[in-house]
Design a protein around this motif. Sequence first.
Motif, PDB file in Angstrom:
ATOM      1  N   ASN A 330      -8.447  -6.880   2.657  1.00  0.00           N
ATOM      2  CA  ASN A 330      -7.004  -6.800   2.856  1.00  0.00           C
ATOM      3  C   ASN A 330      -6.619  -6.227   4.217  1.00  0.00           C
ATOM      4  OD1 ASN A 330      -5.796  -7.777   0.328  1.00  0.00           O
ATOM      5  ND2 ASN A 330      -6.959  -6.093  -0.600  1.00  0.00           N
ATOM      6  N   THR A 331      -7.576  -5.659   4.928  1.00  0.00           N
ATOM      7  CA  THR A 331      -7.239  -5.027   6.213  1.00  0.00           C
ATOM      8  C   THR A 331      -8.163  -5.439   7.361  1.00  0.00           C
ATOM      9  OG1 THR A 331      -8.631  -3.111   5.660  1.00  0.00           O
ATOM     10  CG2 THR A 331      -6.281  -2.984   5.071  1.00  0.00           C
ATOM     11  N   ALA A 332      -9.277  -6.056   7.067  1.00  0.00           N
ATOM     12  CA  ALA A 332     -10.269  -6.357   8.111  1.00  0.00           C
ATOM     13  C   ALA A 332      -9.760  -7.401   9.099  1.00  0.00           C
ATOM     14  CB  ALA A 332     -11.563  -6.854   7.460  1.00  0.00           C
ATOM     15  N   THR A 333     -10.305  -7.350  10.316  1.00  0.00           N
ATOM     16  CA  THR A 333      -9.965  -8.335  11.329  1.00  0.00           C
ATOM     17  C   THR A 333     -10.598  -9.679  10.994  1.00  0.00           C
ATOM     18  OG1 THR A 333     -11.921  -7.832  12.669  1.00  0.00           O
ATOM     19  CG2 THR A 333      -9.923  -6.532  13.098  1.00  0.00           C
ATOM     20  N   LYS A 334     -10.097 -10.716  11.636  1.00  0.00           N
ATOM     21  CA  LYS A 334     -10.657 -12.058  11.429  1.00  0.00           C
ATOM     22  C   LYS A 334     -12.130 -12.079  11.821  1.00  0.00           C
ATOM     23  CE  LYS A 334     -10.074 -16.937  12.622  1.00  0.00           C
ATOM     24  NZ  LYS A 334      -9.238 -17.952  13.311  1.00  0.00           N
ATOM     25  N   GLN A 335     -12.455 -11.405  12.936  1.00  0.00           N
ATOM     26  CA  GLN A 335     -13.841 -11.393  13.416  1.00  0.00           C
ATOM     27  C   GLN A 335     -14.791 -10.789  12.386  1.00  0.00           C
ATOM     28  OE1 GLN A 335     -11.160 -10.436  15.201  1.00  0.00           O
ATOM     29  NE2 GLN A 335     -11.141 -12.225  16.573  1.00  0.00           N
ATOM     30  N   MET A 336     -14.334  -9.729  11.703  1.00  0.00           N
ATOM     31  CA  MET A 336     -15.198  -9.084  10.717  1.00  0.00           C
ATOM     32  C   MET A 336     -15.269  -9.890   9.421  1.00  0.00           C
ATOM     33  SD  MET A 336     -17.237  -6.614  10.770  1.00  0.00           S
ATOM     34  CE  MET A 336     -18.501  -6.544   9.498  1.00  0.00           C
ATOM     35  N   ARG A 355      -3.030 -12.730   2.312  1.00  0.00           N
ATOM     36  CA  ARG A 355      -2.853 -11.282   2.233  1.00  0.00           C
ATOM     37  C   ARG A 355      -1.557 -10.795   2.875  1.00  0.00           C
ATOM     38  NH1 ARG A 355      -7.572  -8.983   6.348  1.00  0.00           N
ATOM     39  NH2 ARG A 355      -6.340  -9.100   8.280  1.00  0.00           N
ATOM     40  N   ARG A 356      -0.828 -11.697   3.506  1.00  0.00           N
ATOM     41  CA  ARG A 356       0.487 -11.327   4.023  1.00  0.00           C
ATOM     42  C   ARG A 356       1.496 -11.159   2.897  1.00  0.00           C
ATOM     43  NH1 ARG A 356       1.624 -16.289   7.609  1.00  0.00           N
ATOM     44  NH2 ARG A 356       3.693 -15.304   7.771  1.00  0.00           N
ATOM     45  N   PHE A 357       1.156 -11.741   1.731  1.00  0.00           N
ATOM     46  CA  PHE A 357       2.115 -11.746   0.633  1.00  0.00           C
ATOM     47  C   PHE A 357       1.643 -10.977  -0.594  1.00  0.00           C
ATOM     48  CE2 PHE A 357       2.418 -15.739   3.036  1.00  0.00           C
ATOM     49  CZ  PHE A 357       3.725 -15.648   3.500  1.00  0.00           C
ATOM     50  N   GLN A 358       0.328 -10.665  -0.651  1.00  0.00           N
ATOM     51  CA  GLN A 358      -0.169  -9.945  -1.812  1.00  0.00           C
ATOM     52  C   GLN A 358      -1.475  -9.243  -1.483  1.00  0.00           C
ATOM     53  OE1 GLN A 358      -1.350 -13.977  -3.862  1.00  0.00           O
ATOM     54  NE2 GLN A 358      -2.544 -12.362  -4.874  1.00  0.00           N
ATOM     55  N   LYS A 359      -1.838  -8.298  -2.331  1.00  0.00           N
ATOM     56  CA  LYS A 359      -3.131  -7.638  -2.217  1.00  0.00           C
ATOM     57  C   LYS A 359      -4.172  -8.518  -2.915  1.00  0.00           C
ATOM     58  CE  LYS A 359      -1.805  -3.840  -0.140  1.00  0.00           C
ATOM     59  NZ  LYS A 359      -2.305  -3.481   1.218  1.00  0.00           N
ATOM     60  N   ASN A 364      -8.992 -13.752  -6.537  1.00  0.00           N
ATOM     61  CA  ASN A 364      -8.334 -14.504  -5.468  1.00  0.00           C
ATOM     62  C   ASN A 364      -9.366 -15.163  -4.550  1.00  0.00           C
ATOM     63  OD1 ASN A 364      -6.009 -11.774  -5.315  1.00  0.00           O
ATOM     64  ND2 ASN A 364      -5.638 -13.790  -6.233  1.00  0.00           N
ATOM     65  N   LEU A 365     -10.415 -14.412  -4.229  1.00  0.00           N
ATOM     66  CA  LEU A 365     -11.458 -14.971  -3.351  1.00  0.00           C
ATOM     67  C   LEU A 365     -12.148 -16.155  -4.020  1.00  0.00           C
ATOM     68  CD1 LEU A 365     -13.212 -11.859  -1.748  1.00  0.00           C
ATOM     69  CD2 LEU A 365     -11.202 -13.123  -0.979  1.00  0.00           C
ATOM     70  N   LYS A 366     -12.367 -16.049  -5.317  1.00  0.00           N
ATOM     71  CA  LYS A 366     -13.018 -17.136  -6.053  1.00  0.00           C
ATOM     72  C   LYS A 366     -12.190 -18.416  -5.975  1.00  0.00           C
ATOM     73  CE  LYS A 366     -14.975 -18.345 -10.565  1.00  0.00           C
ATOM     74  NZ  LYS A 366     -15.211 -17.876 -11.951  1.00  0.00           N
ATOM     75  N   LYS A 367     -10.879 -18.275  -6.118  1.00  0.00           N
ATOM     76  CA  LYS A 367      -9.988 -19.436  -6.051  1.00  0.00           C
ATOM     77  C   LYS A 367      -9.950 -20.045  -4.655  1.00  0.00           C
ATOM     78  CE  LYS A 367      -7.021 -17.781  -9.809  1.00  0.00           C
ATOM     79  NZ  LYS A 367      -5.679 -17.247 -10.161  1.00  0.00           N
ATOM     80  N   MET A 368     -10.248 -19.248  -3.662  1.00  0.00           N
ATOM     81  CA  MET A 368     -10.257 -19.735  -2.276  1.00  0.00           C
ATOM     82  C   MET A 368     -11.550 -20.438  -1.908  1.00  0.00           C
ATOM     83  SD  MET A 368      -8.525 -16.515  -0.281  1.00  0.00           S
ATOM     84  CE  MET A 368      -6.880 -15.929  -0.715  1.00  0.00           C
ATOM     85  N   GLY A 369     -12.504 -20.457  -2.832  1.00  0.00           N
ATOM     86  CA  GLY A 369     -13.755 -21.142  -2.560  1.00  0.00           C
ATOM     87  C   GLY A 369     -14.836 -20.273  -1.962  1.00  0.00           C
ATOM     88  N   GLU A 380     -14.844  -5.005  -0.295  1.00  0.00           N
ATOM     89  CA  GLU A 380     -14.156  -4.041  -1.144  1.00  0.00           C
ATOM     90  C   GLU A 380     -12.669  -4.326  -1.073  1.00  0.00           C
ATOM     91  OE1 GLU A 380     -14.715  -0.058   0.148  1.00  0.00           O
ATOM     92  OE2 GLU A 380     -13.771  -0.348   2.093  1.00  0.00           O
ATOM     93  N   PHE A 381     -11.941  -3.757  -2.048  1.00  0.00           N
ATOM     94  CA  PHE A 381     -10.498  -3.953  -2.113  1.00  0.00           C
ATOM     95  C   PHE A 381      -9.834  -2.593  -2.147  1.00  0.00           C
ATOM     96  CE2 PHE A 381     -11.082  -8.405  -2.778  1.00  0.00           C
ATOM     97  CZ  PHE A 381     -12.301  -8.494  -3.434  1.00  0.00           C
ATOM     98  N   ASP A 382      -8.526  -2.581  -2.056  1.00  0.00           N
ATOM     99  CA  ASP A 382      -7.807  -1.315  -1.969  1.00  0.00           C
ATOM    100  C   ASP A 382      -8.037  -0.436  -3.188  1.00  0.00           C
ATOM    101  OD1 ASP A 382      -6.810  -2.135   0.439  1.00  0.00           O
ATOM    102  OD2 ASP A 382      -5.005  -3.008  -0.416  1.00  0.00           O
ATOM    103  N   SER A 383      -8.256  -1.052  -4.355  1.00  0.00           N
ATOM    104  CA  SER A 383      -8.396  -0.263  -5.582  1.00  0.00           C
ATOM    105  C   SER A 383      -9.827  -0.170  -6.087  1.00  0.00           C
ATOM    106  CB  SER A 383      -7.512  -0.876  -6.678  1.00  0.00           C
ATOM    107  OG  SER A 383      -7.881  -2.227  -6.891  1.00  0.00           O
TER     108      SER A 383
END
Length: 419
Positions: A330-336, A355-359, A364-369, A380-383
Amino acid sequence: MSLERIKEKLEILADAAKYDVSCSSSGGNRKNKNGGLGDSHGMGICHTYTEDGRCVSLLKILLTNHCIYDCAYCVSRKTNDIKRAAFTVEEVVDLTMNFYRRNYIEGLFLSSGIFTDSDTTMERLVRVAKKLRNEHKFNGYIHLKSIPGASDEIMKEAGLYADRLSINIEIPTEKGLKLLAPDKSHSEMIKPMGFVKNELILYKEEKKIFRKVPKFAPAGQSTQMIVGATDETDLKIIKVADHFYQNFNLKRVYYSGYVPMLEDARLPSIHSQVPMLRENRLYQADWLMRFYGFKADEILEKENPFLDLEVDPKLAWALRNREQFPVNVNTATKQMLLRIPGIGGKSVNKILSARRFQKLNLDNLKKMGVALNRAKYFVEFDSHNIFTKYIDEQNFRKVILTGMKSKFQNPFSEQLSLF
């Protein structure tokens, strides 16, 4: 000439051409015009690949397998006792047109042994392309193999009729080349590459000023290196590739595992073929340099200069650099994000947008392929704090290699089962 003789020539010269893997037609954008034949625009070129990834969708032949050179690794070397043949310009043109009309091919990949001298050979290749374009209005894909030592004038003409030009470096280092092909030098090979690079730059600049500028090699240029004929490390090979990407703006570098064909004291044993997996790992490393921001020195180190055959280069890098993980998606740069195993370029763009609209979470990652069987150990995630940092290195590698796919619930419950 009889049909039987043409068929015999085709069999000989198509077989001799199969060792050159740099026949990709990606990048061409020549549109059909004036009622001509063929169209290499966009995805107009269809590809068929063999199991080892070699392209077979083009008419891929040598103009001749007669050659004045005696390169130890080449089946067409002048001292090799093989059947020799040569096409005329008209025969190659007729074959291309007849094969295209029968829907066997979508283009032509034309190379040649060097007969007489470099300019004579290159001029003959250019005549084929010129005749196809001008007389037969052929707008399909044409890839010409540049001949080392060819003059700038002939290379200029070649670029006006071919979609892609390529010249093989063959052996990654000058030392290795001198051992196996003492009559050749990298300087002769690099000279036409430099000319093509400058012409491509000039074309782009002129295009900004003039509305109509003759296209010059619109699909760019490429090269090929033989892997395993000499003792270069994988680190050396990808460093050489990186050098050509940075200094000659190459579209692709191809890697061809050495196939033992000839008995020669300078070559590896006739029974020691380069593993296809090594060739595949080099392509993966190449992809990381071109699209993921990796440098050659990051992918491999002097202490371990060969690619890991057990895991892909991106995962191998992550295992060596575990202090950089886990990464918060949710916070990492594109490069990372691009450096997380299991997350590709398209998924990274989806993550940045979503991630501009939700945490985001693992679902979510699974749905993105995203390939969670690898990625879940490095994010890791925020929670949630992923358990990666608590697993010792030996067991961590084992978990990934065995494809552990347990649901992520308690980050420590999975860790405890490892011991």
